[in-house]
Design a protein around this motif. Structure first.
Motif, PDB file in Angstrom:
ATOM      1  N   ALA A  47      58.660  40.429  18.654  1.00  0.00           N
ATOM      2  CA  ALA A  47      58.225  39.081  19.031  1.00  0.00           C
ATOM      3  C   ALA A  47      58.054  39.011  20.545  1.00  0.00           C
ATOM      4  O   ALA A  47      59.028  38.861  21.289  1.00  0.00           O
ATOM      5  N   LEU A  53      53.267  35.557  20.389  1.00  0.00           N
ATOM      6  CA  LEU A  53      53.257  34.101  20.386  1.00  0.00           C
ATOM      7  C   LEU A  53      53.032  33.619  21.813  1.00  0.00           C
ATOM      8  O   LEU A  53      53.444  34.268  22.782  1.00  0.00           O
ATOM      9  N   THR A  92      51.197  25.298  18.653  1.00  0.00           N
ATOM     10  CA  THR A  92      51.578  26.695  18.820  1.00  0.00           C
ATOM     11  C   THR A  92      50.324  27.554  18.719  1.00  0.00           C
ATOM     12  O   THR A  92      49.314  27.144  18.134  1.00  0.00           O
ATOM     13  N   GLY A 106      56.508  37.075  23.789  1.00  0.00           N
ATOM     14  CA  GLY A 106      56.008  35.787  24.259  1.00  0.00           C
ATOM     15  C   GLY A 106      55.134  35.961  25.480  1.00  0.00           C
ATOM     16  O   GLY A 106      55.507  36.673  26.423  1.00  0.00           O
ATOM     17  N   THR A 129      57.855  32.949  15.488  1.00  0.00           N
ATOM     18  CA  THR A 129      58.682  34.121  15.805  1.00  0.00           C
ATOM     19  C   THR A 129      59.262  34.734  14.535  1.00  0.00           C
ATOM     20  O   THR A 129      59.254  35.968  14.364  1.00  0.00           O
ATOM     21  N   GLN A 130      59.733  33.882  13.628  1.00  0.00           N
ATOM     22  CA  GLN A 130      60.256  34.378  12.346  1.00  0.00           C
ATOM     23  C   GLN A 130      59.161  35.108  11.563  1.00  0.00           C
ATOM     24  O   GLN A 130      59.424  36.140  10.929  1.00  0.00           O
ATOM     25  N   ASN A 146      57.108  27.444  17.558  1.00  0.00           N
ATOM     26  CA  ASN A 146      57.208  28.809  18.058  1.00  0.00           C
ATOM     27  C   ASN A 146      58.364  29.569  17.408  1.00  0.00           C
ATOM     28  O   ASN A 146      58.289  30.784  17.216  1.00  0.00           O
ATOM     29  N   THR A 187      53.780  31.141  24.749  1.00  0.00           N
ATOM     30  CA  THR A 187      54.851  30.237  25.172  1.00  0.00           C
ATOM     31  C   THR A 187      54.327  29.074  25.998  1.00  0.00           C
ATOM     32  O   THR A 187      54.897  27.984  25.983  1.00  0.00           O
ATOM     33  N   THR A 243      58.537  38.627  13.336  1.00  0.00           N
ATOM     34  CA  THR A 243      59.595  39.602  13.079  1.00  0.00           C
ATOM     35  C   THR A 243      59.701  39.927  11.589  1.00  0.00           C
ATOM     36  O   THR A 243      59.999  41.064  11.211  1.00  0.00           O
TER      37      THR A 243
END
Length: 420
Positions: free
Chosen positions: A352, A209, A373, A354, A342-343, A338, A211, A346
């Motif tokens: 996860a 992801l 995002t 960043g 992240t969920q 985000n 950031t 994972t």
């Protein structure tokens, strides 16, 4: 389930290859904004969107838009987007991968008869790279409502203005003000993109992801000295514009190396006017691309390099023109989106990670009006803006699963909000 994701990844790869075959240069991938190759490529993508049942249109800046309408007429809009223009001698994935992954997500929803509590717009931005008019984010600035109409008068290297280019490609510039999505209508923005860096490749992780996105300042410089005969003008009496430019280039490199910590400086263009082997260069133009995720560091570096360059010009007795052509501040991606991403990462069984993006993306102007995002996808050795750019099928399949899960998480989140 894994077989399903691999099959979807193969279909996306097939479309990547078809789109890459449309190019200004038959030996590589070049599809710069507004060219006949760009228009043909956009038409191909539009045919895929329409085959998926999306209502499509081309807006005033040449963006291709597709829309999936929610059963809830008052719903907000999620935008899935990336760009379909390229740099010169590009790779196949930078930009188009995000567009074609977004199309796959919507095709999957339709195939499984899944309805969403929000509208979805899929946008293929017309100009993110800024190659032709040195105006990055043209497409996304229109969508964000931050387009500067004065750039319509800007001309390319052939003297064609942006306004003329839009007319030639069938776009109506008068519609640009109406093409912005009002801030109140946004649910969010999600962009999928290759990393363009080596972190995921080296760590053997398929996705990450984003950031934040580094800020950027682009400068056009012109050094004007005096052209002269290479054999008759003494070395201590020369006003050599190329030597001034060369000294500037090395100072920019050393400055960034010395300060490091995310600061990068690049001179990617250099033009010697009336160049000849037996003529002292009288005029040189070059570029400076300066980036950092730290706004204070970026501002300090910009002023320091400007001061150093002015001193070079004075010492070498040449004139200096320093023209700031683009400035964007660092952008932080939306914390709530985000968290959902992240969920999704994972939940698919991945770490996860960043990352801060050193490359600019259309999420930059969009973030001024909407939560944004981004998901990065691992690419071969982090190589981008290069024909060696590549994505492995298994990484793409993993990214598709994560994107599916992200939409599910967002759907659940919105439905909970409606109930509450």
């Amino acid at each position: 389930m894994q077989e399903e994701y691999l099959a979807r990844a193969e279909r996306i790869m097939g479309r990547i290859e078809q789109l890459a075959a449309i190019s200004e240069d038959p030996a590589g991938v070049t599809r710069t904004f507004g060219t006949p190759a760009f228009v043909r490529g956009r038409a191909l993508v539009q045919s895929w969107l329409e085959a998926a049942g999306l209502a499509t249109r081309v807006d005033g800046i040449g963006n291709l838009r597709g829309r999936l309408i929610s059963r809830n007429p008052g719903a907000k809009t999620l935008v899935l987007a990336s760009h379909i223009d390229t740099v010169v001698n590009a790779g196949k994935f930078d930009g188009p991968l995000g567009v074609l992954m977004a199309l796959d997500l919507l095709e999957n929803l339709a195939a499984k008869a899944i309805s969403l509590p929000f509208h979805v717009k899929l946008i293929a931005f017309s100009d993110e790279e800024g190659v032709r008019f040195h105006t990055t984010y043209l497409g996304s600035r229109v969508v964000a409502g931050s387009f500067d109409p004065t750039v319509l008068a800007r001309a390319d290297a052939a003297g064609v203005t942006l306004a003329e280019a839009l007319t030639a490609m069938g776009a109506d510039a008068s519609q640009i003000p109406a093409d912005a999505i009002p801030a109140a209508d946004w649910l969010g923005y999600f962009e999928m993109h290759i990393e363009q860096g080596p972190v995921l490749w080296e760590r053997q992780i398929p996705v990450a992801l984003v950031t934040a996105i580094a800020g950027q300042r682009r400068v056009e410089l012109r050094f004007r000295g005096v052209a002269g005969h290479a054999g008759t003008v003494p070395m201590d009496r020369r006003q050599d514009a190329l030597c001034a430019a060369a000294e500037f280039i090395l100072i920019a490199e050393q400055f960034a190396l010395h300060h490091d910590q995310g600061l990068v400086a690049t001179v990617g263009q250099l033009t010697v006017r009336h160049a000849a082997s037996n003529v002292i260069p009288g005029e040189v133009r070059c570029s400076l691309d300066l980036r950092s995720a730290n706004e204070a560091q970026l501002a300090d570096a910009y002023e320091a390099l400007r001061t150093y360059t002015a001193a070079i010009a004075t010492q070498r007795n040449v004139e200096l023109e320093w023209n700031l052509v683009q400035q964007t501040a660092p952008v932080a991606c939306d914390r709530n989106l985000n968290a959902l991403l992240t969920q999704a990462i994972t939940g698919a069984g991945h770490e996860a990670v960043g990352l801060v993006s050193g490359a600019g993306h259309d999420a930059v102007p969009i973030s001024a009006v909407a939560p944004a995002t981004m998901m990065f996808i691992r690419c071969f050795k982090g190589i981008s803006h290069n024909p060696l750019e590549n994505v492995e099928l298994t990484d793409l399949a993993a990214a598709i699963e994560v994107a599916d899960r992200f939409l599910v998480e967002l759907k659940r989140n919105v439905e909970l909000g409606i109930k509450n």
